[in-house]
Design an enzyme around this catalytic site. Sequence first.
Site, PDB file in Angstrom:
ATOM      1  N   SER A  84       0.957  -1.150   0.044  1.00 20.47           N
ATOM      2  CA  SER A  84       0.173  -0.066   0.153  1.00 20.47           C
ATOM      3  C   SER A  84       0.688   1.070  -0.050  1.00 20.47           C
ATOM      4  O   SER A  84       2.081   1.159   0.355  1.00 20.47           O
ATOM      5  CB  SER A  84      -0.746  -0.039   1.159  1.00 20.47           C
ATOM      6  OG  SER A  84      -1.495   1.313   1.500  1.00 20.47           O
TER       7      SER A  84
ATOM      8  N   TYR B 176      -1.933  -2.156  10.213  1.00 21.33           N
ATOM      9  CA  TYR B 176      -2.139  -2.117   8.736  1.00 21.33           C
ATOM     10  C   TYR B 176      -0.766  -1.398   8.069  1.00 21.33           C
ATOM     11  O   TYR B 176      -0.039  -2.314   7.120  1.00 21.33           O
ATOM     12  CB  TYR B 176      -3.338  -1.621   8.240  1.00 21.33           C
ATOM     13  CG  TYR B 176      -3.655  -1.651   6.780  1.00 21.33           C
ATOM     14  CD1 TYR B 176      -4.503  -2.681   6.128  1.00 21.33           C
ATOM     15  CD2 TYR B 176      -3.287  -0.486   5.873  1.00 21.33           C
ATOM     16  CE1 TYR B 176      -4.239  -2.778   4.812  1.00 21.33           C
ATOM     17  CE2 TYR B 176      -3.291  -0.505   4.587  1.00 21.33           C
ATOM     18  CZ  TYR B 176      -3.927  -1.671   3.921  1.00 21.33           C
ATOM     19  OH  TYR B 176      -4.166  -1.757   2.652  1.00 21.33           O
TER      20      TYR B 176
HETATM   21  P1  NAD Z   1     -11.422  -5.968  -0.998  1.00 19.20           P
HETATM   22  O1  NAD Z   1     -12.058  -5.962   0.578  1.00 19.20           O
HETATM   23  O2  NAD Z   1     -12.461  -5.467  -2.072  1.00 19.20           O
HETATM   24  O3  NAD Z   1     -11.180  -7.284  -1.236  1.00 19.20           O
HETATM   25  C1  NAD Z   1     -10.172  -8.167  -0.476  1.00 19.20           C
HETATM   26  C2  NAD Z   1     -10.582  -9.674  -0.558  1.00 19.20           C
HETATM   27  O4  NAD Z   1      -9.609 -10.267   0.472  1.00 19.20           O
HETATM   28  C3  NAD Z   1     -11.948  -9.912   0.065  1.00 19.20           C
HETATM   29  O5  NAD Z   1     -12.600 -10.734  -0.933  1.00 19.20           O
HETATM   30  C4  NAD Z   1     -11.692 -10.843   1.346  1.00 19.20           C
HETATM   31  O6  NAD Z   1     -12.710 -11.620   1.439  1.00 19.20           O
HETATM   32  C5  NAD Z   1     -10.290 -11.324   0.968  1.00 19.20           C
HETATM   33  N1  NAD Z   1      -9.755 -11.763   2.461  1.00 19.20           N
HETATM   34  C6  NAD Z   1      -9.951 -11.297   3.432  1.00 19.20           C
HETATM   35  N2  NAD Z   1      -9.187 -11.716   4.379  1.00 19.20           N
HETATM   36  C7  NAD Z   1      -8.722 -12.882   3.827  1.00 19.20           C
HETATM   37  C8  NAD Z   1      -8.023 -14.146   4.169  1.00 19.20           C
HETATM   38  N3  NAD Z   1      -7.612 -14.098   5.521  1.00 19.20           N
HETATM   39  N4  NAD Z   1      -7.849 -15.260   3.369  1.00 19.20           N
HETATM   40  C9  NAD Z   1      -8.127 -15.074   2.014  1.00 19.20           C
HETATM   41  N5  NAD Z   1      -8.850 -14.068   1.754  1.00 19.20           N
HETATM   42  C10 NAD Z   1      -9.187 -12.967   2.364  1.00 19.20           C
HETATM   43  O7  NAD Z   1     -10.116  -5.165  -0.944  1.00 19.20           O
HETATM   44  P2  NAD Z   1      -9.075  -4.651  -1.904  1.00 19.20           P
HETATM   45  O8  NAD Z   1      -9.077  -3.115  -1.974  1.00 19.20           O
HETATM   46  O9  NAD Z   1      -9.352  -5.082  -3.406  1.00 19.20           O
HETATM   47  O10 NAD Z   1      -7.679  -5.142  -1.266  1.00 19.20           O
HETATM   48  C11 NAD Z   1      -6.881  -5.963  -1.986  1.00 19.20           C
HETATM   49  C12 NAD Z   1      -5.467  -5.492  -1.378  1.00 19.20           C
HETATM   50  O11 NAD Z   1      -5.185  -4.145  -1.761  1.00 19.20           O
HETATM   51  C13 NAD Z   1      -5.425  -5.682   0.301  1.00 19.20           C
HETATM   52  O12 NAD Z   1      -4.253  -6.347   0.504  1.00 19.20           O
HETATM   53  C14 NAD Z   1      -5.461  -4.231   0.605  1.00 19.20           C
HETATM   54  O13 NAD Z   1      -4.954  -3.886   1.632  1.00 19.20           O
HETATM   55  C15 NAD Z   1      -4.621  -3.671  -0.591  1.00 19.20           C
HETATM   56  N6  NAD Z   1      -4.913  -1.886  -0.644  1.00 19.20           N
HETATM   57  C16 NAD Z   1      -6.258  -1.561  -0.970  1.00 19.20           C
HETATM   58  C17 NAD Z   1      -6.482  -0.417  -0.776  1.00 19.20           C
HETATM   59  C18 NAD Z   1      -7.687   0.326  -0.911  1.00 19.20           C
HETATM   60  O14 NAD Z   1      -7.903   1.554  -0.612  1.00 19.20           O
HETATM   61  N7  NAD Z   1      -8.806  -0.481  -0.974  1.00 19.20           N
HETATM   62  C19 NAD Z   1      -5.247   0.447  -0.763  1.00 19.20           C
HETATM   63  C20 NAD Z   1      -3.846   0.010  -0.722  1.00 19.20           C
HETATM   64  C21 NAD Z   1      -3.726  -1.464  -0.543  1.00 19.20           C
END
Ligand code: NAD
Length: 275
Positions: free
Chosen positions: A161, A175
């Site tokens: 991130s 986080y």
């Molecule tokens: P999202 O919540 O839409 O999707 C995340 C998915 O991970 C979900 O389907 C959830 O069920 C799954 N998940 C959660 N815990 C899990 C586990 N223990 N085992 C397997 N699956 C699991 O989120 P996103 O925004 O698509 O995030 C994806 C990645 O991007 C994450 O690592 C998040 O930290 C990172 N990220 C997101 C953002 C943001 O603003 N959304 C910013 C920076 C980084």
Amino acid sequence: MPGLRLPHRVAVITGGGSGIGRECALLFASEGANVVLADINLEACQKTADMVNERFSKAELPVKAIAMKCDVSKEDEVAAIVQRAVDEFGRLDVMFNNAGIMHPADDNALNTEEKIWDLTQAINVKGVWYGCKHAIVAMRKNPTDDSKNLHVGGSIINTASFVALRGAATPQIAYTASKGAVLAMSRELAMVHAREGIRVNSLCPGPLQTPLLMDFLNTPEKLNRRLTHLPLGRFGEAVEQAKAVLFLATDESSYILGHDLLVDGGLSAAYVTAE
Ligand code: NAD
């Protein structure tokens, strides 16, 4: 297959049931890759697999998606998703360790409970480690097929991130620490495995319009506190991350490893944003 960017490749995507993972599954499949999708939420993950299979199972180069329930903090479950890719499709070319959580009770150093810290590290850090470990074992055994440009090695992409690179006065200490660990781990893995043809890179998304962040920013005040700092005046879309992940997954990025790819809408370059 001329024109396709991932023909005959095999990818595993964790967190495939939502957000970045779902968009990546659709994009990878559109470029000729078979995908194993893993998520703790099997129903959501199956929905992604159904979307892929409906759209691409009859494409010029037909591809298949498989959904599996997996908690990435459990090593045997991560081993099983990689094994399924090898059993079903014969190899593993791309590992996208993308699943992650941002817990609503994650706060500053004083208020965050130890159990929230531990849970966050277990999923966001240990989950990525397990994914890398089992992917490396599989990628080392990839059969070579020059006619399809398939070789030993592969590409591992780990989702970190932008908060691993910039300080935020809206704390989420567990986080932020977890994503810093992803960057450091990915860089070291990239160096250790470079000469095996295994490239490891990190994706650093900016704030996105996905459930992960939108569930966290559940009041207009919390949303606007962030929006004012975004140069484009909007949160990012998951598909904008998927396009960057696709680049890291393909041979187009063959000389890129140990890199932290920021896809943050200019956030990290900003001082004062436009009105
Ligand atoms: P999202 O919540 O839409 O999707 C995340 C998915 O991970 C979900 O389907 C959830 O069920 C799954 N998940 C959660 N815990 C899990 C586990 N223990 N085992 C397997 N699956 C699991 O989120 P996103 O925004 O698509 O995030 C994806 C990645 O991007 C994450 O690592 C998040 O930290 C990172 N990220 C997101 C953002 C943001 O603003 N959304 C910013 C920076 C980084």
